[in-house]
Design a protein around this motif. Structure first.
Motif, PDB file in Angstrom:
ATOM      1  N   ASP A 190       0.923  -1.297   0.069  1.00  0.00           N
ATOM      2  CA  ASP A 190      -0.040   0.108   0.110  1.00  0.00           C
ATOM      3  C   ASP A 190       0.908   1.151  -0.090  1.00  0.00           C
ATOM      4  N   ARG A 191       1.767   1.233   0.797  1.00  0.00           N
ATOM      5  CA  ARG A 191       2.759   2.180   0.952  1.00  0.00           C
ATOM      6  C   ARG A 191       3.381   2.684  -0.365  1.00  0.00           C
ATOM      7  N   LYS A 192       3.880   1.599  -1.048  1.00  0.00           N
ATOM      8  CA  LYS A 192       4.516   1.701  -2.316  1.00  0.00           C
ATOM      9  C   LYS A 192       3.643   2.193  -3.448  1.00  0.00           C
ATOM     10  N   VAL A 193       2.411   1.843  -3.390  1.00  0.00           N
ATOM     11  CA  VAL A 193       1.393   2.315  -4.330  1.00  0.00           C
ATOM     12  C   VAL A 193       1.104   3.706  -4.154  1.00  0.00           C
ATOM     13  N   ILE A 194       0.913   4.206  -3.065  1.00  0.00           N
ATOM     14  CA  ILE A 194       0.817   5.677  -2.752  1.00  0.00           C
ATOM     15  C   ILE A 194       2.017   6.333  -3.218  1.00  0.00           C
ATOM     16  N   GLU A 196       4.194   5.461  -5.620  1.00  0.00           N
ATOM     17  CA  GLU A 196       4.369   5.775  -6.836  1.00  0.00           C
ATOM     18  C   GLU A 196       3.219   6.695  -7.550  1.00  0.00           C
ATOM     19  N   GLU A 197       1.846   6.519  -6.983  1.00  0.00           N
ATOM     20  CA  GLU A 197       0.985   7.416  -7.504  1.00  0.00           C
ATOM     21  C   GLU A 197       1.317   8.817  -7.420  1.00  0.00           C
ATOM     22  N   ALA A 198       2.033   9.258  -6.174  1.00  0.00           N
ATOM     23  CA  ALA A 198       2.474  10.690  -5.837  1.00  0.00           C
ATOM     24  C   ALA A 198       3.534  11.084  -7.033  1.00  0.00           C
ATOM     25  N   SER A 199       4.392  10.167  -7.231  1.00  0.00           N
ATOM     26  CA  SER A 199       5.569  10.386  -8.283  1.00  0.00           C
ATOM     27  C   SER A 199       4.669  10.717  -9.707  1.00  0.00           C
ATOM     28  N   ALA A 202       3.118  13.923 -10.053  1.00  0.00           N
ATOM     29  CA  ALA A 202       4.057  14.919 -10.082  1.00  0.00           C
ATOM     30  C   ALA A 202       4.418  15.138 -11.601  1.00  0.00           C
ATOM     31  N   LEU A 203       4.741  13.764 -12.174  1.00  0.00           N
ATOM     32  CA  LEU A 203       5.272  13.794 -13.506  1.00  0.00           C
ATOM     33  C   LEU A 203       3.949  14.536 -14.614  1.00  0.00           C
ATOM     34  N   PHE A 204       2.788  13.949 -14.100  1.00  0.00           N
ATOM     35  CA  PHE A 204       1.774  14.469 -15.136  1.00  0.00           C
ATOM     36  C   PHE A 204       1.865  16.116 -14.873  1.00  0.00           C
ATOM     37  N   SER A 205       1.956  16.498 -13.675  1.00  0.00           N
ATOM     38  CA  SER A 205       1.922  18.057 -13.430  1.00  0.00           C
ATOM     39  C   SER A 205       3.097  18.707 -14.232  1.00  0.00           C
ATOM     40  N   LEU A 206       4.268  18.271 -14.247  1.00  0.00           N
ATOM     41  CA  LEU A 206       5.422  18.493 -14.792  1.00  0.00           C
ATOM     42  C   LEU A 206       5.273  18.487 -16.368  1.00  0.00           C
ATOM     43  N   ARG A 207       4.798  17.497 -17.026  1.00  0.00           N
ATOM     44  CA  ARG A 207       4.423  17.581 -18.394  1.00  0.00           C
ATOM     45  C   ARG A 207       3.367  18.414 -18.813  1.00  0.00           C
TER      46      ARG A 207
END
Length: 216
Positions: A190-194, A196-199, A202-207
């Motif tokens: 669950d922590r890994k999913v959270i 990766e979703e945050a990352s 962030a990439l979508f926002s940067l794009r």
């Protein structure tokens, strides 16, 4: 997908039956409360800016509680709904609509209440001695319980789950040490999913920002 595979290994049919050392019972046998709240008289008009958190189905996600846009009721309204106050450690389950089956744990100490679309699952004193709320949550999120939710809907009760149906959910209860190990493993995913979703967000926002700069 990997976590879902683990959930199937732990809780789905053939493997579940083979766990001869695991106690099996109905959920209601471990609970002191299975019940939901109601919509306060006046509906959304009684919401206030600060007060007692009023949790609705949109606040109960898959394994997490989202209070980023939570509503509030005042103390006087809450006093008329004391039977549906939420306690720290309660498992919350959506029982109607498109979000039926979503579940999370209320892990805050702040006073809160729920409406009629959210069911409170509170372990009894005896239930707490042999079942962790976190382990119950993982079972509810597993395909096994989710299939039981869907079976109840296919049985004709399309408006939602009733408390008796929830009480009749089949659960398994390993010893506490094994529950802790299983929860630790599943929580790590669950922590890994959270993370990766945050990352990814962030990439979508940067794009989006780069695209705006390129074509303005």
């Amino acid at each position: 997908k990997y976590k879902r595979g683990l959930l199937r290994t732990y809780f789905m049919t053939d493997k579940w039956i083979s766990h001869h050392k695991w106690e099996k019972c109905k959920l209601g046998m471990c609970c002191s409360k299975i019940g939901s709240g109601k919509t306060p008289r006046g509906g959304s008009s009684v919401y206030v800016d600060r007060g007692v958190m009023f949790l609705r189905s949109q606040n109960v996600l898959w394994g997490t509680l989202d209070i980023s846009d939570v509503s509030y009721i005042d103390d006087e309204t809450n006093k008329t709904m004391l039977s549906s106050e939420v306690h720290c450690g309660d498992v919350l389950l959506n029982i109607t609509g498109a979000s039926i089956g979503r579940s999370c744990i209320y892990s805050l100490n702040d006073c809160a209440n729920v409406n009629q679309h959210v069911c409170i699952l509170r372990l009894s004193k005896e239930g707490k001695e042999k079942l962790l709320p976190e382990f119950l949550l993982q079972q509810i999120l597993s395909d096994r319980i989710q299939q039981q939710v869907m079976d109840c809907q296919n049985g004709g009760s399309r408006e939602g789950l009733n408390f008796q149906q929830i009480s009749d959910f089949n659960i398994v209860i390993p010893d506490i040490e094994e529950q802790l190990k299983i929860c630790g493993m599943l929580n790590s995913f669950d922590r890994k999913v959270i993370s990766e979703e945050a990352s990814l967000n962030a990439l979508f926002s940067l794009r989006a920002s780069l695209m705006q700069q390129l074509f303005i």
